[in-house]
Design a protein around this motif. Structure first.
Motif, PDB file in Angstrom:
ATOM      1  N   THR A  15       1.915   7.980   6.194  1.00 29.46           N
ATOM      2  CA  THR A  15       1.920   7.778   7.643  1.00 29.46           C
ATOM      3  C   THR A  15       2.592   8.962   8.326  1.00 29.46           C
ATOM      4  O   THR A  15       3.269   9.767   7.690  1.00 29.46           O
ATOM      5  N   GLU A  16       2.409   9.048   9.638  1.00 27.89           N
ATOM      6  CA  GLU A  16       3.202   9.987  10.432  1.00 27.89           C
ATOM      7  C   GLU A  16       4.678   9.576  10.324  1.00 27.89           C
ATOM      8  O   GLU A  16       4.969   8.386  10.192  1.00 27.89           O
ATOM      9  N   ALA A  67       2.391   0.023   8.079  1.00 28.53           N
ATOM     10  CA  ALA A  67       1.654   0.852   7.118  1.00 28.53           C
ATOM     11  C   ALA A  67       0.656   0.022   6.318  1.00 28.53           C
ATOM     12  O   ALA A  67      -0.370   0.540   5.868  1.00 28.53           O
ATOM     13  N   MET A  68       0.974  -1.279   6.144  1.00 26.64           N
ATOM     14  CA  MET A  68       0.091  -2.139   5.357  1.00 26.64           C
ATOM     15  C   MET A  68      -1.250  -2.367   6.045  1.00 26.64           C
ATOM     16  O   MET A  68      -2.215  -2.789   5.409  1.00 26.64           O
ATOM     17  N   GLU A  69      -1.294  -2.069   7.347  1.00 25.36           N
ATOM     18  CA  GLU A  69      -2.564  -2.122   8.082  1.00 25.36           C
ATOM     19  C   GLU A  69      -3.656  -1.354   7.347  1.00 25.36           C
ATOM     20  O   GLU A  69      -4.817  -1.756   7.348  1.00 25.36           O
ATOM     21  N   GLN A  70      -3.262  -0.224   6.754  1.00 23.21           N
ATOM     22  CA  GLN A  70      -4.238   0.606   6.043  1.00 23.21           C
ATOM     23  C   GLN A  70      -4.934  -0.192   4.946  1.00 23.21           C
ATOM     24  O   GLN A  70      -6.104   0.019   4.674  1.00 23.21           O
ATOM     25  N   ILE A  71      -4.145  -1.064   4.307  1.00 25.95           N
ATOM     26  CA  ILE A  71      -4.703  -1.833   3.188  1.00 25.95           C
ATOM     27  C   ILE A  71      -5.500  -3.028   3.703  1.00 25.95           C
ATOM     28  O   ILE A  71      -6.648  -3.221   3.317  1.00 25.95           O
ATOM     29  N   VAL A  72      -4.865  -3.801   4.621  1.00 32.34           N
ATOM     30  CA  VAL A  72      -5.528  -5.056   5.008  1.00 32.34           C
ATOM     31  C   VAL A  72      -6.771  -4.800   5.861  1.00 32.34           C
ATOM     32  O   VAL A  72      -7.637  -5.667   5.953  1.00 32.34           O
ATOM     33  N   THR A  73      -6.868  -3.612   6.459  1.00 29.74           N
ATOM     34  CA  THR A  73      -8.059  -3.310   7.253  1.00 29.74           C
ATOM     35  C   THR A  73      -9.008  -2.355   6.530  1.00 29.74           C
ATOM     36  O   THR A  73      -9.984  -1.903   7.129  1.00 29.74           O
ATOM     37  N   ASP A  74      -8.702  -2.049   5.254  1.00 28.52           N
ATOM     38  CA  ASP A  74      -9.588  -1.163   4.490  1.00 28.52           C
ATOM     39  C   ASP A  74     -10.949  -1.859   4.339  1.00 28.52           C
ATOM     40  O   ASP A  74     -11.052  -2.880   3.648  1.00 28.52           O
ATOM     41  N   PRO A  75     -11.992  -1.319   4.996  1.00 31.88           N
ATOM     42  CA  PRO A  75     -13.275  -2.015   4.959  1.00 31.88           C
ATOM     43  C   PRO A  75     -13.847  -2.131   3.542  1.00 31.88           C
ATOM     44  O   PRO A  75     -14.564  -3.088   3.225  1.00 31.88           O
ATOM     45  N   GLU A  76     -13.506  -1.166   2.680  1.00 32.25           N
ATOM     46  CA  GLU A  76     -14.019  -1.223   1.305  1.00 32.25           C
ATOM     47  C   GLU A  76     -13.373  -2.365   0.538  1.00 32.25           C
ATOM     48  O   GLU A  76     -14.008  -2.998  -0.304  1.00 32.25           O
ATOM     49  N   LEU A  77     -12.073  -2.624   0.821  1.00 37.10           N
ATOM     50  CA  LEU A  77     -11.385  -3.712   0.122  1.00 37.10           C
ATOM     51  C   LEU A  77     -11.841  -5.063   0.677  1.00 37.10           C
ATOM     52  O   LEU A  77     -12.020  -6.023  -0.065  1.00 37.10           O
ATOM     53  N   GLY A  78     -12.004  -5.117   2.022  1.00 37.36           N
ATOM     54  CA  GLY A  78     -12.594  -6.292   2.640  1.00 37.36           C
ATOM     55  C   GLY A  78     -11.749  -7.554   2.596  1.00 37.36           C
ATOM     56  O   GLY A  78     -12.247  -8.647   2.309  1.00 37.36           O
ATOM     57  N   MET A  79     -10.436  -7.430   2.893  1.00 36.71           N
ATOM     58  CA  MET A  79      -9.575  -8.622   2.922  1.00 36.71           C
ATOM     59  C   MET A  79      -9.846  -9.437   4.185  1.00 36.71           C
ATOM     60  O   MET A  79     -10.053  -8.883   5.251  1.00 36.71           O
ATOM     61  N   ASP A  80      -9.797 -10.765   4.039  1.00 37.70           N
ATOM     62  CA  ASP A  80      -9.874 -11.645   5.205  1.00 37.70           C
ATOM     63  C   ASP A  80      -8.432 -11.964   5.610  1.00 37.70           C
ATOM     64  O   ASP A  80      -7.787 -12.843   5.033  1.00 37.70           O
ATOM     65  N   GLY A 100      18.356   8.022  13.444  1.00 33.56           N
ATOM     66  CA  GLY A 100      18.127   9.457  13.321  1.00 33.56           C
ATOM     67  C   GLY A 100      17.287   9.802  12.100  1.00 33.56           C
ATOM     68  O   GLY A 100      16.742  10.908  12.016  1.00 33.56           O
ATOM     69  N   ASP A 101      17.189   8.854  11.157  1.00 31.16           N
ATOM     70  CA  ASP A 101      16.319   9.100  10.003  1.00 31.16           C
ATOM     71  C   ASP A 101      14.874   9.237  10.462  1.00 31.16           C
ATOM     72  O   ASP A 101      14.441   8.591  11.416  1.00 31.16           O
ATOM     73  N   GLU A 102      14.144  10.084   9.758  1.00 27.02           N
ATOM     74  CA  GLU A 102      12.682  10.134   9.894  1.00 27.02           C
ATOM     75  C   GLU A 102      12.132   9.651   8.560  1.00 27.02           C
ATOM     76  O   GLU A 102      12.563  10.135   7.506  1.00 27.02           O
ATOM     77  N   LEU A 103      11.193   8.702   8.614  1.00 29.86           N
ATOM     78  CA  LEU A 103      10.699   8.124   7.372  1.00 29.86           C
ATOM     79  C   LEU A 103       9.170   8.125   7.338  1.00 29.86           C
ATOM     80  O   LEU A 103       8.505   7.729   8.302  1.00 29.86           O
ATOM     81  N   VAL A 104       8.655   8.570   6.215  1.00 29.45           N
ATOM     82  CA  VAL A 104       7.219   8.584   5.958  1.00 29.45           C
ATOM     83  C   VAL A 104       6.935   7.453   4.961  1.00 29.45           C
ATOM     84  O   VAL A 104       7.716   7.235   4.043  1.00 29.45           O
TER      85      VAL A 104
END
Lengths: 149, 138
Positions: A15-16, A67-80, A100-104
């Motif tokens: 992620t950014e 960040a989990m959006e990437q997984i649950v909305t992955d059209p190839e995985l196709g989670m409901d 002050g932390d930056e986290l990826v």
């Protein structure tokens, strides 16, 4: 249809960087009723050896959930997602998160199993600084309820 | 900061946290989890729940508070993990509901890592399983 088990081991792009804000830590701490000065008072945090206020233990859910959006909305995985239930959650720290932390975040699928008509998905989010210093590992197990109940 | 030294097998005193609908709304905003089952009775009932339920992550956050309360320092948690076994229904009343925590010390390692096994109950029902927190004893 069961989730495709060949997605096990898949890692998603980082992620950014997320900017951990002092007011966000205070807001989150207030929302969970955590009144300790380390979460709210910069001076108290600095006296304890931190640069700024310290996040409560479950604070990283803000980042890992997004960040989990990437997984649950992955059209190839196709989670409901309407059938998803939160099963397990764990946070394993190398050091506390401070304002002050930056986290990826790098999200991965560690495991997919299918039993009893349901899918069990284990996701892992590695939170690190942009320079690569690991800070916390977030493991989340989701249950996707089958239609045969 | 606490100077308390924990011992294996030690029982920790009960801590009780009140949870109201207002707490859930505030938590939704702070965490970014706006799933309507945590604020809309209509949606919650529509998906087969008894009513609005707390975010599992809100209950987990309370588990973190319970442990930092016993330990006496807010930055001691190294590892926290739970399994969500039952929802925490939160009625639309001023009193809401209560979640109660107790714990037993499962282990104290040679390098002063203390493992807490937590029990979390709401209305007499266990709402978490395998709730385990590791802290660094100062």
């Amino acid at each position: 249809m069961p989730l495709d088990q060949s997605f096990t081991g898949r890692t998603y792009p980082p992620t950014e960087p997320y900017q951990v804000g002092r007011e966000k830590i205070r807001e989150f701490a207030t929302a969970i009723g955590a009144a300790d000065a380390l979460h709210h008072d910069v001076e108290a945090a600095q006296k304890a050896g931190y640069r700024d206020v310290v996040a409560p233990p479950t604070f990283p859910i803000i980042l890992s959930f997004a960040a989990m959006e990437q997984i649950v909305t992955d059209p190839e995985l196709g989670m409901d997602y309407t059938r998803v239930v939160h099963g397990d959650q764990r946070f394993s720290y190398r050091r506390p998160i401070v304002a002050g932390d930056e986290l990826v975040v790098v999200s991965s699928i560690d495991d997919i199993t299918h039993r009893g008509g349901h899918d069990f998905l284990t996701t892992r989010a590695e939170l690190a600084t942009p320079a690569g210093e690991p800070v916390v590992t977030v493991v989340c197990k989701l249950v996707v309820r089958g239609h045969g109940e | 900061m606490s100077e308390m030294a924990f011992e294996k097998g030690q029982q920790l005193p009960l801590q009780t946290f009140r949870v109201t609908r207002a707490d859930l709304v505030r938590y939704a905003g702070a965490s970014g989890d706006f799933n309507p089952i945590h604020w809309s009775e209509r949606t919650a009932v529509g998906v087969g729940l008894p009513g609005v339920i707390a975010h599992g992550m809100y209950t987990m956050a309370l588990a973190g508070r319970a442990v930092t309360g016993w330990v006496g320092s807010a930055d001691a948690v190294l590892d926290i993990g739970v399994r969500f076994t039952r929802p925490v229904p939160v009625p639309d009343t001023d009193e809401g509901t209560e979640v109660e925590f107790t714990a037993v010390i499962k282990n104290v390692s040679e390098d002063d890592l203390v493992t807490f096994d937590l029990t979390a109950t709401c209305a007499g029902e266990k709402v978490l399983a395998q709730a385990r927190v590791v802290v660094k004893q100062i």
